[in-house]
Design a protein around this motif. Structure first.
Motif, PDB file in Angstrom:
ATOM      1  N   ASN A  65       0.862  -1.181   0.000  1.00  0.00           N
ATOM      2  CA  ASN A  65       0.000   0.000   0.000  1.00  0.00           C
ATOM      3  C   ASN A  65       0.896   1.228   0.000  1.00  0.00           C
ATOM      4  N   ALA A  66       1.045   1.841  -1.151  1.00  0.00           N
ATOM      5  CA  ALA A  66       2.021   2.924  -1.323  1.00  0.00           C
ATOM      6  C   ALA A  66       1.795   4.139  -0.428  1.00  0.00           C
ATOM      7  N   VAL A  67       0.588   4.328   0.099  1.00  0.00           N
ATOM      8  CA  VAL A  67       0.322   5.503   0.931  1.00  0.00           C
ATOM      9  C   VAL A  67       0.521   5.238   2.418  1.00  0.00           C
ATOM     10  N   ALA A  68       0.758   3.977   2.793  1.00  0.00           N
ATOM     11  CA  ALA A  68       0.941   3.628   4.207  1.00  0.00           C
ATOM     12  C   ALA A  68       2.420   3.635   4.572  1.00  0.00           C
ATOM     13  N   HIS A  69       2.760   4.390   5.595  1.00  0.00           N
ATOM     14  CA  HIS A  69       4.132   4.500   6.085  1.00  0.00           C
ATOM     15  C   HIS A  69       4.213   3.760   7.420  1.00  0.00           C
ATOM     16  N   HIS A  70       4.735   2.548   7.387  1.00  0.00           N
ATOM     17  CA  HIS A  70       4.841   1.696   8.572  1.00  0.00           C
ATOM     18  C   HIS A  70       6.165   2.013   9.260  1.00  0.00           C
ATOM     19  N   LEU A  71       6.123   2.888  10.236  1.00  0.00           N
ATOM     20  CA  LEU A  71       7.326   3.351  10.916  1.00  0.00           C
ATOM     21  C   LEU A  71       7.711   2.411  12.046  1.00  0.00           C
ATOM     22  N   PHE A  72       9.013   2.190  12.179  1.00  0.00           N
ATOM     23  CA  PHE A  72       9.505   1.359  13.275  1.00  0.00           C
ATOM     24  C   PHE A  72      10.820   1.918  13.783  1.00  0.00           C
ATOM     25  N   CYS A  73      11.124   1.616  15.035  1.00  0.00           N
ATOM     26  CA  CYS A  73      12.362   2.077  15.661  1.00  0.00           C
ATOM     27  C   CYS A  73      13.533   1.244  15.130  1.00  0.00           C
ATOM     28  N   ARG A  74      14.570   1.917  14.653  1.00  0.00           N
ATOM     29  CA  ARG A  74      15.759   1.232  14.131  1.00  0.00           C
ATOM     30  C   ARG A  74      16.504   0.457  15.220  1.00  0.00           C
ATOM     31  N   HIS A  75      16.300   0.830  16.484  1.00  0.00           N
ATOM     32  CA  HIS A  75      17.038   0.204  17.586  1.00  0.00           C
ATOM     33  C   HIS A  75      16.349  -1.044  18.136  1.00  0.00           C
ATOM     34  N   CYS A  76      15.041  -0.939  18.396  1.00  0.00           N
ATOM     35  CA  CYS A  76      14.345  -2.074  19.027  1.00  0.00           C
ATOM     36  C   CYS A  76      13.355  -2.769  18.099  1.00  0.00           C
TER      37      CYS A  76
END
Length: 135
Positions: A65-76
């Motif tokens: 889904n090109a409009v969804a930005h699934h953000l996650f922490c690079r550390h955990c």
């Protein structure tokens, strides 16, 4: 009732706050990423969301889904929130806040809140999936 919730990833590198009415309802989706993450979210408008710390710790994964930005922490690796741009069903940008990342959530209020199920797996976001038990 609208309340200001603070939230964070597991390691605390990403911190945010949002104005949320848990009793208004939550969402679970069966699209490939939400189902794998078991994402249980609450939707808020951009003006109700404030990133307090950790913008540089966030990675943005964009799947099918090109409009969804699934953000996650690079550390955990935790996904504290995501944002969805337009075009989408709502017609405006919004944030999905991972309720598991909110501090001080009243569990009784959370389980009493209505849950909307979305059939993202079939790109039929306005319909309830046939199976929801695993979400």
């Amino acid at each position: 009732m609208l309340k200001i919730y603070s939230g964070r990833c597991h390691c605390g590198a990403v911190r945010f706050e949002a104005d949320i009415d848990i009793a208004a309802g939550t969402t679970k989706c069966n699209c490939s990423i939400c189902a794998r993450m078991r994402l249980w979210s609450v939707q808020v408008a951009p003006e109700a969301f404030r990133l307090l710390d950790g913008e540089s710790a966030l990675a943005d994964y964009r799947g099918g889904n090109a409009v969804a930005h699934h953000l996650f922490c690079r550390h955990c690796g935790i996904h504290p929130f995501e944002w969805v741009d337009v075009p989408n069903m709502s017609g405006s940008k919004y944030y999905n806040i991972n309720v598991a990342c909110l501090d001080g959530v009243d569990i009784d209020e959370l389980v009493k809140a209505p849950v909307v199920y979305c059939d993202g797996a079939n790109d039929d976001w306005g319909s309830v999936p046939v199976e929801t038990r695993h979400l």
